[in-house]
Design a protein around this motif. Structure first.
Motif, PDB file in Angstrom:
ATOM      1  N   VAL A 197       0.831  -1.201   0.000  1.00 39.83           N
ATOM      2  CA  VAL A 197       0.000   0.000   0.000  1.00 39.83           C
ATOM      3  C   VAL A 197       0.869   1.256   0.000  1.00 39.83           C
ATOM      4  CG1 VAL A 197      -1.633   1.351   1.373  1.00 39.83           C
ATOM      5  CG2 VAL A 197      -1.988  -1.108   1.070  1.00 39.83           C
ATOM      6  N   GLN A 198       1.902   1.276   0.850  1.00 40.52           N
ATOM      7  CA  GLN A 198       2.751   2.454   0.895  1.00 40.52           C
ATOM      8  C   GLN A 198       3.496   2.667  -0.422  1.00 40.52           C
ATOM      9  OE1 GLN A 198       6.338   2.726   3.473  1.00 40.52           O
ATOM     10  NE2 GLN A 198       5.280   4.475   4.401  1.00 40.52           N
ATOM     11  N   THR A 199       3.984   1.590  -1.015  1.00 39.12           N
ATOM     12  CA  THR A 199       4.679   1.704  -2.297  1.00 39.12           C
ATOM     13  C   THR A 199       3.753   2.243  -3.377  1.00 39.12           C
ATOM     14  OG1 THR A 199       6.161  -0.134  -1.732  1.00 39.12           O
ATOM     15  CG2 THR A 199       5.959   0.432  -4.062  1.00 39.12           C
ATOM     16  N   TRP A 200       2.513   1.752  -3.421  1.00 41.52           N
ATOM     17  CA  TRP A 200       1.540   2.226  -4.408  1.00 41.52           C
ATOM     18  C   TRP A 200       1.221   3.694  -4.211  1.00 41.52           C
ATOM     19  CZ3 TRP A 200      -3.416   4.227  -3.880  1.00 41.52           C
ATOM     20  CH2 TRP A 200      -4.127   4.393  -5.078  1.00 41.52           C
ATOM     21  N   VAL A 201       1.006   4.104  -2.970  1.00 36.56           N
ATOM     22  CA  VAL A 201       0.676   5.504  -2.689  1.00 36.56           C
ATOM     23  C   VAL A 201       1.834   6.414  -3.095  1.00 36.56           C
ATOM     24  CG1 VAL A 201       0.242   7.175  -0.847  1.00 36.56           C
ATOM     25  CG2 VAL A 201      -0.990   4.996  -0.870  1.00 36.56           C
ATOM     26  N   HIS A 202       3.041   6.048  -2.713  1.00 38.05           N
ATOM     27  CA  HIS A 202       4.200   6.885  -3.036  1.00 38.05           C
ATOM     28  C   HIS A 202       4.429   6.956  -4.546  1.00 38.05           C
ATOM     29  CE1 HIS A 202       6.443   7.453   0.984  1.00 38.05           C
ATOM     30  NE2 HIS A 202       5.164   7.200   1.235  1.00 38.05           N
ATOM     31  N   LYS A 203       4.232   5.859  -5.251  1.00 41.57           N
ATOM     32  CA  LYS A 203       4.403   5.866  -6.700  1.00 41.57           C
ATOM     33  C   LYS A 203       3.313   6.700  -7.359  1.00 41.57           C
ATOM     34  CE  LYS A 203       4.768   2.787 -10.720  1.00 41.57           C
ATOM     35  NZ  LYS A 203       4.764   1.372 -11.177  1.00 41.57           N
ATOM     36  N   THR A 204       2.074   6.572  -6.885  1.00 41.63           N
ATOM     37  CA  THR A 204       0.946   7.287  -7.479  1.00 41.63           C
ATOM     38  C   THR A 204       1.095   8.792  -7.334  1.00 41.63           C
ATOM     39  OG1 THR A 204      -0.524   5.407  -7.051  1.00 41.63           O
ATOM     40  CG2 THR A 204      -1.564   7.555  -7.441  1.00 41.63           C
ATOM     41  N   PHE A 205       1.589   9.243  -6.179  1.00 40.85           N
ATOM     42  CA  PHE A 205       1.663  10.675  -5.915  1.00 40.85           C
ATOM     43  C   PHE A 205       3.074  11.245  -6.094  1.00 40.85           C
ATOM     44  CE2 PHE A 205      -2.134   9.255  -3.659  1.00 40.85           C
ATOM     45  CZ  PHE A 205      -3.055  10.214  -4.076  1.00 40.85           C
ATOM     46  N   GLY A 206       3.974  10.447  -6.637  1.00 39.85           N
ATOM     47  CA  GLY A 206       5.288  10.949  -6.965  1.00 39.85           C
ATOM     48  C   GLY A 206       6.210  11.171  -5.790  1.00 39.85           C
ATOM     49  N   PHE A 207       6.031  10.409  -4.712  1.00 37.34           N
ATOM     50  CA  PHE A 207       6.912  10.512  -3.561  1.00 37.34           C
ATOM     51  C   PHE A 207       8.113   9.576  -3.737  1.00 37.34           C
ATOM     52  CE2 PHE A 207       2.746  11.330  -1.109  1.00 37.34           C
ATOM     53  CZ  PHE A 207       2.731  12.663  -1.523  1.00 37.34           C
ATOM     54  N   TYR A 208       9.025   9.600  -2.767  1.00 34.83           N
ATOM     55  CA  TYR A 208      10.192   8.729  -2.818  1.00 34.83           C
ATOM     56  C   TYR A 208       9.781   7.253  -2.730  1.00 34.83           C
ATOM     57  CZ  TYR A 208       9.601   8.373   2.263  1.00 34.83           C
ATOM     58  OH  TYR A 208       9.098   8.144   3.517  1.00 34.83           O
ATOM     59  N   HIS A 209      10.672   6.370  -3.171  1.00 29.86           N
ATOM     60  CA  HIS A 209      10.391   4.932  -3.124  1.00 29.86           C
ATOM     61  C   HIS A 209      10.724   4.388  -1.733  1.00 29.86           C
ATOM     62  CE1 HIS A 209       9.873   0.835  -4.463  1.00 29.86           C
ATOM     63  NE2 HIS A 209      11.052   0.519  -3.947  1.00 29.86           N
ATOM     64  N   PRO A 210       9.756   3.798  -1.021  1.00 29.34           N
ATOM     65  CA  PRO A 210      10.024   3.255   0.315  1.00 29.34           C
ATOM     66  C   PRO A 210      11.033   2.111   0.269  1.00 29.34           C
ATOM     67  CG  PRO A 210       7.660   3.439  -0.087  1.00 29.34           C
ATOM     68  CD  PRO A 210       8.343   3.651  -1.403  1.00 29.34           C
TER      69      PRO A 210
END
Length: 325
Positions: free
Chosen positions: A142-155
């Motif tokens: 879930v965290q990886t998907w959220v960060h990828k979707t909103f352009g955040f860093y890769h966990p």
């Protein structure tokens, strides 16, 4: 002409009364928690939560001490990070777990509640939750998907997360009105948790300022679903600010310490921490309810959960419900 005017006045008054006394016995809602809501640029500790709720008010006898009784069902997920969602930001990178000051962990659960709300504005809420802590709670995905979707860093660093543990937790919450004057009141709030996921207790005051209703039909006690008003509400709508400081004793937290009954697996990369047995929390917020909608905005500030944590932590919470028959 006078008779028509009298009839029109009666109809108007009855319509106003019905609007004032209108009730809804069902409500469905969503809560989302995230530290980014406070716009402080942090992504640490309790970093994200999503919850779905359904509540149904049950009938109570007219001569009963109960004013309201609410059955609830819920499901949700909580995600926890160390001081960052990627330990690659720190010297040594993902091969050096020494920067994990609060374990990577996720908690996925479903549960039910039964809320008894009494004439004296006290209530007892009983809860049970069945869930999973660990990789099967899908925190990494879930965290990886959220960060990828909103352009955040890769966990990174989830290989060190708390191992899988099935969780059964029971809890009880007791609240009681202490005093009320006009647009201000004070209540006692308290809870106790028991289970292999979370065990402990806490208590503190709840201070409300503004237009609020009695605790047996209020957002403050998750009782806006009601079958029938036995007592006229104080206000047609609720709109108030609140402050809730709380002292918490933590006996066990599996998202920090790992499984209660599972030993350490030699092949596991799990990194655990030492819980702080005592924690202070402060919550400030604004609540609103009307005929159909329930809304709460809150900011929560907690002291450190573990002995290793470098900072306290905070997050925002947004909760909305739609009420219907």
């Amino acid at each position: 002409m006078k008779l028509k005017l009298l009839l029109a006045t009666i109809i108007l008054l009855l319509g106003s009364f019905n609007l004032f006394a209108q009730t809804h016995s069902n409500e469905i809602g969503v809560e989302t928690d995230n530290d980014s809501y406070l716009a402080r640029g942090s992504d640490r500790y309790y970093t994200d939560g999503i919850f779905i709720y359904f509540r149904h008010a049950l009938a109570v006898d007219s001569n009963s001490k109960l004013q309201n009784k609410v059955l609830g069902f819920e499901a949700g997920q909580k995600i926890f990070n160390p001081q960052s969602g990627t330990i690659a930001l720190y010297p040594g990178g993902p091969d050096n777990p020494g920067y994990i000051d609060r374990p990577f962990a996720a908690y996925l659960y479903a549960g039910s509640t039964l809320n008894f709300l009494y004439n004296d504005e006290s209530n007892l809420k009983l809860s049970a939750q069945l869930g999973m802590i660990g990789p099967d709670a899908y925190g990494k995905q879930v965290q990886t998907w959220v960060h990828k979707t909103f352009g955040f860093y890769h966990p990174s660093g989830w290989e060190y997360q708390i191992d899988n543990n099935a969780v059964l937790n029971l809890s009880a919450e007791y609240n009681r009105l202490l005093t009320r004057v006009d647009f201000f009141d004070v209540s006692l709030i308290s809870y106790g948790n028991l289970g292999n996921g979370f065990s402990g207790a806490g208590a503190g005051p709840l201070l409300r300022f503004g237009l609020f209703n009695q605790l047996f039909n209020s957002i403050s006690t998750q009782s806006t679903a009601i079958k029938k008003n036995k007592t006229t509400p104080l206000h047609k709508r609720e709109l108030f600010a609140y402050y809730k400081p709380q002292f918490n004793w933590v006996a066990y937290d599996a998202t920090i310490q790992g499984g209660l009954f599972t030993g350490h697996n030699a092949d596991s990369m799990e990194v655990t921490s030492d819980k702080n047995p005592f924690m202070l929390s402060n919550e400030v917020g604004i609540s609103y309810t009307d005929n159909r909608f329930v809304l709460n905005l809150a900011a929560i500030y907690n002291t450190k959960n573990t002995r290793e944590m470098i900072r306290p932590h905070q997050w925002g919470a947004i909760t909305g419900f739609y009420r219907f028959k």
